[in-house]
Scaffold this motif. Structure first.
Motif, short mmCIF file in Angstrom:
data_model
loop_
_atom_site.label_atom_id
_atom_site.label_comp_id
_atom_site.label_asym_id
_atom_site.label_seq_id
_atom_site.Cartn_x
_atom_site.Cartn_y
_atom_site.Cartn_z
N ARG A 8 0.67 -1.17 0.04
CA ARG A 8 -0.05 -0.01 0.09
C ARG A 8 0.88 1.13 0.16
O ARG A 8 0.48 2.23 -0.75
CB ARG A 8 -0.95 0.13 1.33
CG ARG A 8 -2.06 -0.91 1.05
CD ARG A 8 -2.97 -1.04 2.26
NE ARG A 8 -3.28 0.01 2.94
CZ ARG A 8 -3.91 0.08 4.26
NH1 ARG A 8 -4.12 -1.12 4.84
NH2 ARG A 8 -4.56 1.15 4.55
N LEU A 15 1.92 6.82 -6.81
CA LEU A 15 0.96 7.59 -7.14
C LEU A 15 1.11 9.16 -6.81
O LEU A 15 0.98 10.13 -7.53
CB LEU A 15 -0.37 7.21 -6.85
CG LEU A 15 -0.85 6.07 -7.47
CD1 LEU A 15 -1.78 5.17 -6.53
CD2 LEU A 15 -1.47 6.35 -8.70
N ILE A 19 1.45 11.89 -9.47
CA ILE A 19 0.42 13.08 -9.51
C ILE A 19 1.16 14.37 -9.72
O ILE A 19 0.60 15.18 -10.53
CB ILE A 19 -0.48 12.71 -8.51
CG1 ILE A 19 -1.92 13.81 -8.91
CG2 ILE A 19 0.17 13.44 -7.11
CD1 ILE A 19 -2.49 13.34 -9.77
N ASN A 146 -10.35 5.72 -11.51
CA ASN A 146 -10.10 5.77 -10.21
C ASN A 146 -11.43 5.74 -9.41
O ASN A 146 -11.78 5.36 -8.43
CB ASN A 146 -9.13 6.88 -9.68
CG ASN A 146 -9.38 7.14 -8.07
OD1 ASN A 146 -9.85 7.76 -7.52
ND2 ASN A 146 -8.38 6.15 -7.48
N TRP A 372 -6.30 13.32 -2.32
CA TRP A 372 -5.87 11.82 -2.59
C TRP A 372 -5.93 10.96 -1.30
O TRP A 372 -6.35 10.14 -1.58
CB TRP A 372 -4.68 11.93 -3.35
CG TRP A 372 -5.11 12.22 -4.90
CD1 TRP A 372 -4.61 13.29 -5.74
CD2 TRP A 372 -5.92 11.41 -5.75
NE1 TRP A 372 -5.26 13.13 -6.84
CE2 TRP A 372 -5.96 12.27 -7.20
CE3 TRP A 372 -6.86 10.11 -5.77
CZ2 TRP A 372 -6.82 11.89 -8.15
CZ3 TRP A 372 -7.36 9.71 -6.91
CH2 TRP A 372 -7.65 10.40 -7.92
N GLU A 376 -8.29 7.89 -1.19
CA GLU A 376 -8.07 6.48 -1.44
C GLU A 376 -8.14 6.07 -0.01
O GLU A 376 -8.40 4.71 0.06
CB GLU A 376 -6.73 6.56 -1.86
CG GLU A 376 -6.20 7.16 -3.18
CD GLU A 376 -6.96 6.29 -4.36
OE1 GLU A 376 -6.41 5.54 -4.61
OE2 GLU A 376 -8.04 6.60 -5.01
N ARG A 379 -11.28 5.00 1.17
CA ARG A 379 -12.13 3.85 0.41
C ARG A 379 -11.77 2.71 1.20
O ARG A 379 -12.42 1.78 0.88
CB ARG A 379 -11.62 3.95 -0.87
CG ARG A 379 -12.30 2.84 -1.80
CD ARG A 379 -11.85 2.50 -3.30
NE ARG A 379 -10.44 2.31 -3.28
CZ ARG A 379 -9.48 2.76 -3.79
NH1 ARG A 379 -9.34 3.91 -4.36
NH2 ARG A 379 -8.19 2.49 -3.74
N GLN A 380 -10.86 2.64 1.88
CA GLN A 380 -10.31 1.34 2.66
C GLN A 380 -11.37 0.92 3.41
O GLN A 380 -12.13 1.73 4.01
CB GLN A 380 -9.14 1.69 3.35
CG GLN A 380 -7.83 2.21 2.43
CD GLN A 380 -7.54 1.34 1.50
OE1 GLN A 380 -7.54 0.03 1.70
NE2 GLN A 380 -7.22 1.79 0.30
#
Ligand code: HDD
Ligand code: HEM
Ligand code: HEM
Lengths: 440, 334
Positions: A8, A15, A19, A146, A372, A376, A379-380
């Protein structure tokens, strides 16, 4: 470090690195195109030099962006093979279109960088615009991919099988528009403030004032417009998240208990064990309004979500606070700038204002990374929201921690080199562009 | 549509090999150039590949995207069992791409240049080496999807005589392609002579390493000989490649350079064809004797047909521009 965490972290690092370069690649071509346009229209030497100076910077970033992007397309598989095995055919559509966009971008960049004095001047200008437009298009497309992870669409999940796949529907999932809009604005805001700040610094140092002032003005227009629109778009995003991913919204606001009406928290220290927030400033009923457009609405807290599906609350909450905090600061700065413009003050003499812009150099990017993290981490534990857990997607290969250390070292050294190069590029501006402007 | 997608995959791999290969090769040649000629070589090289190198590397991305969209099983198998060589290759790509740009755009030319150069040439060597190793491992049949330990799963799959031989062969081919490509870009006679010499050297190296590949195939039990010689297409391709080799040498010795590029590209294409035709559509051979075939691993129909359309439309947009880019910068000196 355990392998899952390492995977992770490596993904996040790659990323987060990409970005920054991607945003510059998306936005700088537009700055260049403006300056280039002014050069063609006014024949003012400074604009040509500015376009060239910027294009050199962009070439450095473009290459770094391209290689880090190439990395990513492999890393998705290297780290998350099970995810890609199932998700690839579903959310691959934007990636294949993105391929086209990149290709056009790379070709146009070739024309642009090497086309000085070789091409028709308007065609040359146009290739620069194409670089920007296709960069922006590719950014939008990846974000659509995404968004699919946040809001899966275009397939039926039956007994562990992915049936009736429709890649077009997957691409136009519910989240793509809000995310893409917010992301594009963020790219302009972040890059705009960074560029404006660097040139503000040079004005303060009294180097090539005209050159830097023109550069500053172009960047500042993009930056401030972006910053002013950002909260509006962020509000749309928040309403969207409230509908789509209540767990993420609850984590963003560290809302452990369902409330009606729910207050908006500002600051505060999250205690994940005791499930409470200390020392936060509460704005009554504001969250109800922001999330649902109604001061009396109920907002779902984490207590309504099974414990095993809670995202990390503290990280999400702090990241969200950071993003919104910076967003508000940038709005203030933008307004101040316009007030000064409107009152016809010479910006060059407003040293305090220029200093504020210098201070804002990193802010946009910090907000962008924080945003971000919200998306992200919030979302976990899902990699595909509600369908596949992140831990089920990770590669079976042990020893990912080593790979993480290695890539961290590589990214760190690349960043250092890029900063070093830009520093040199900027330092050379006086010698390259003022004494002998004819050269090159 | 599946044929469209497969054709594009093959085309992307081929073009990456030819164009990206020439690009890697430029670095390899620099590595094998004596220090006193290096800066000249570098200049020619920069002029030749500067405008197009970004586009060259897009083919790799296209290939990867096609793989993970349309052949997810192949992509995930490679990603798991070839993790290490893929990671090394990626590091090579990063180092190379950035060093190339950094050394050109560094506003101050000082001893940092030497650092960039070193990184550039070594990574130009390592990247195609591992690219070849990866290609070799997919043919070699040592990938074990039911492994008992780490080494079996993640090391022996790719670290074997055959794969390494293919890797070295790839390096030589890249060097060869680059030398031939650069001959056409030279402005001075003396420069040209040097690249002709390099081309000869690389060509000999490639032929010798090609023989090593066959030897390695024999010792690892890869039926390469059968693939190439027991199949009419393979046989024709190899014969054409060998025949054109003679022509190539003739032209090289005569110093005629016009058709060289086409010839070199043709040869490499034929070699790839010879190796891959016989076991097409199998893409990865596994240790247990099975193979993952392109036809079987292909993704859901709707995805494949959308991808096919996207590729067709995309190429309509791209190819004219790409052609124009190459054309424009070929012409510029004349
Ligand atoms: C310059 C950068 C920047 C700034 C100033 C802001 N944001 Fe942002 N935000 C982003 C950069 C960003 C981002 C990095 O671009 C994200 C991550 C994913 C995305 O689509 O945009 C994001 C995500 C993101 C999300 C989550 C969307 C999702 O998960 O789908 C919300 C709710 C907000 N933002 C809300 C806001 C609000 C209310 C702001 C008010 C000032 C704000 N953002 C300023
Ligand atoms: C470029 C901006 C992005 C940044 C900074 C970013 C950041 C992150 C972070 C911080 C994580 C780790 C979350 C955690 O494990 O707690 C993560 C995971 C991940 N992201 Fe993103 N992300 C970005 C965009 C994307 C895009 C566009 C995609 C794919 C289309 C993507 C795919 C993934 C995947 C597959 C994971 C690993 C699985 C997971 O942790 O859920 N990300 N990213
Ligand atoms: C929100 C996240 C992302 C955005 C906005 C974004 C945008 C961009 C942009 C604008 C570029 C052009 C490079 C430049 O101009 O410097 C680029 C390059 C690239 N990106 Fe990303 N990207 C994101 C995430 C990803 C992810 C998750 C992947 C991998 C699957 C990826 C793959 C690539 C590739 C392969 C390139 C190189 C293409 C080239 O040579 O131009 N990107 N990205």
């Amino acid at each position: 470090m355990d392998d899952f965490l390492a995977a992770r972290s490596q993904m996040a690092l790659s990323l987060g690195f990409h970005i920054i370069y991607a945003c510059i690649g998306m936005v700088m071509p537009f700055f260049m195109a403006v300056s280039h346009y002014k050069w063609l229209k006014t024949n003012h030497e400074v604009y040509r030099n500015l376009t060239k100076a910027w294009s050199k910077g962009v070439a450095i970033f473009f290459a770094t962006g391209a290689v880090s992007g190439t990395m990513l397309s492999f890393e998705l598989g290297l780290l998350w093979p099970k995810f890609m095995e199932h998700a690839g055919p579903i959310f691959g559509m934007p990636f294949s279109l993105e391929g086209t966009a990149f290709f056009i971008e790379a070709i146009a960049l070739g024309f642009f960088l090497y086309g000085w004095n070789k091409l028709n001047k308007w065609f040359h200008w146009f290739t620069g615009v194409v670089v920007g437009v296709s960069g922006l298009a590719s950014g939008i497309l990846v974000v659509a991919a995404n968004a699919w992870m946040n809001s899966p669409a275009g397939f039926d999940y039956v007994n562990g099988q992915y049936l009736h796949i429709d890649p077009i529907q997957a691409m136009f999932n519910k989240a793509w528009f809000t995310q893409a809009l917010h992301m594009c604005l963020a790219a302009f805001t972040a890059t705009g403030f960074a560029v404006a700040g660097v040139h503000a610094l040079m004005i303060l140092r009294k180097q090539n004032q005209e050159f830097h002032y023109k550069a500053f003005k172009i960047a500042a227009v993009f930056a401030t417009i972006g910053a002013l629109l950002q909260p509006i778009s962020g509000d749309i995003s928040a309403k969207d998240v409230a509908k789509r991913q209540p767990a993420k919204l609850a984590a963003m606001e560290a809302l452990y208990h369902t409330r009606k009406p729910a207050p908006l928290l500002i600051g505060g220290i999250v205690d994940e064990k005791k499930k409470e927030v200390k020392m936060a400033f509460e704005v009554p009923a504001a969250l109800s309004f922001l999330a649902h457009g109604d001061f009396k609405a109920e907002v779902k807290g984490l207590d309504q979500i099974p414990e095993s599906e809670h995202p990390p609350v503290a990280v999400t909450h702090y990241a969200f606070q950071l993003m919104v905090g910076i967003g508000s600061l940038l709005v203030l700065l933008s307004l101040t700038y316009y007030v000064n413009l409107w009152r016809k003050k010479a910006i060059v003499d407003r040293r305090w204002l220029l200093k504020l812009f210098v201070a804002a150099i990193p802010l946009g990017y910090i907000a962008l990374e924080a945003g971000w993290v919200v998306t992200e981490v919030g979302r976990q534990p899902w990699i595909i929201y509600g369908v596949m857990k992140t831990k089920d997607a990770v590669t079976p290969m042990p020893g990912i921690a080593w790979s993480f250390y290695l890539f961290t070292a590589i990214y760190a050294s690349l960043s250092l080199i890029v900063i070093f190069l830009l520093y040199r590029q900027i330092k050379m501006v006086p010698t390259l562009y003022s004494q002998q402007p004819q050269k090159q | 549509m599946q044929y469209v997608v497969i054709s594009f995959l093959c085309l992307a791999i081929l073009l990456y090999f030819l164009l990206g290969g020439a690009d890697f090769g430029a670095g390899i040649i620099e590595l094998f150039t004596s220090p006193k000629n290096r800066s000249k070589t570098r200049k020619t090289m920069y002029h030749a590949i500067g405008p197009v190198w970004e586009a060259n590397h897009m083919w790799l991305i296209i290939a990867i995207v096609i793989l993970f969209v349309a052949f997810p099983l192949i992509y995930s198998t490679m990603s798991i069992y070839l993790h290490i060589p893929l990671a090394v290759m990626l590091i090579g790509i990063i180092a190379r791409g950035t060093a190339f740009v950094f050394r050109h755009y560094d506003a101050v030319k000082d001893q940092m240049q030497e650092v960039y150069n070193k990184i550039f040439v070594y990574s130009s060597f390592i990247t195609p080496l591992f690219l070849g190793i990866i290609a070799g491992s997919m043919l070699c049949g040592q990938i074990d999807t039911d492994p008992h330990n780490f080494v079996q799963a993640y090391i022996w799959g790719w670290l074997n005589f055959f794969s390494v031989a293919v890797g070295l062969f790839t390096v030589a081919l890249c060097g060869f392609l680059a030398a031939i490509y650069l001959i056409g870009e030279c402005k001075e006679e003396e420069d040209k002579k040097r690249f002709i010499k390099k081309a000869k050297f690389m060509n000999v190296a490639a032929v010798l390493l090609g023989i090593v590949v066959f030897w390695a195939a024999y010792s690892e039990g890869v039926p390469l000989v059968n693939w190439v010689f027991e199949n009419p297409v393979g046989l024709t391709a190899v014969s054409l490649a060998s025949l054109s080799l003679i022509l190539l040498w003739y032209l090289l010795l005569k110093g005629k350079t016009k058709v060289l590029r086409i010839l070199a590209g043709f040869q490499v294409t034929m070699i790839l064809l010879a190796i891959s035709y016989a076991h097409f559509p199998n893409f990865i051979r596994l240790r247990n004797g099975d193979a993952i075939s392109l036809y079987e691993a292909i993704g859901p129909e709707k995805t494949v047909s959308t991808l096919g359309w996207a590729l067709l439309l995309g190429s309509l947009l791209i190819l004219p521009f790409l052609g124009y880019l190459f054309y424009k910068f070929q012409k510029k000196e004349e």
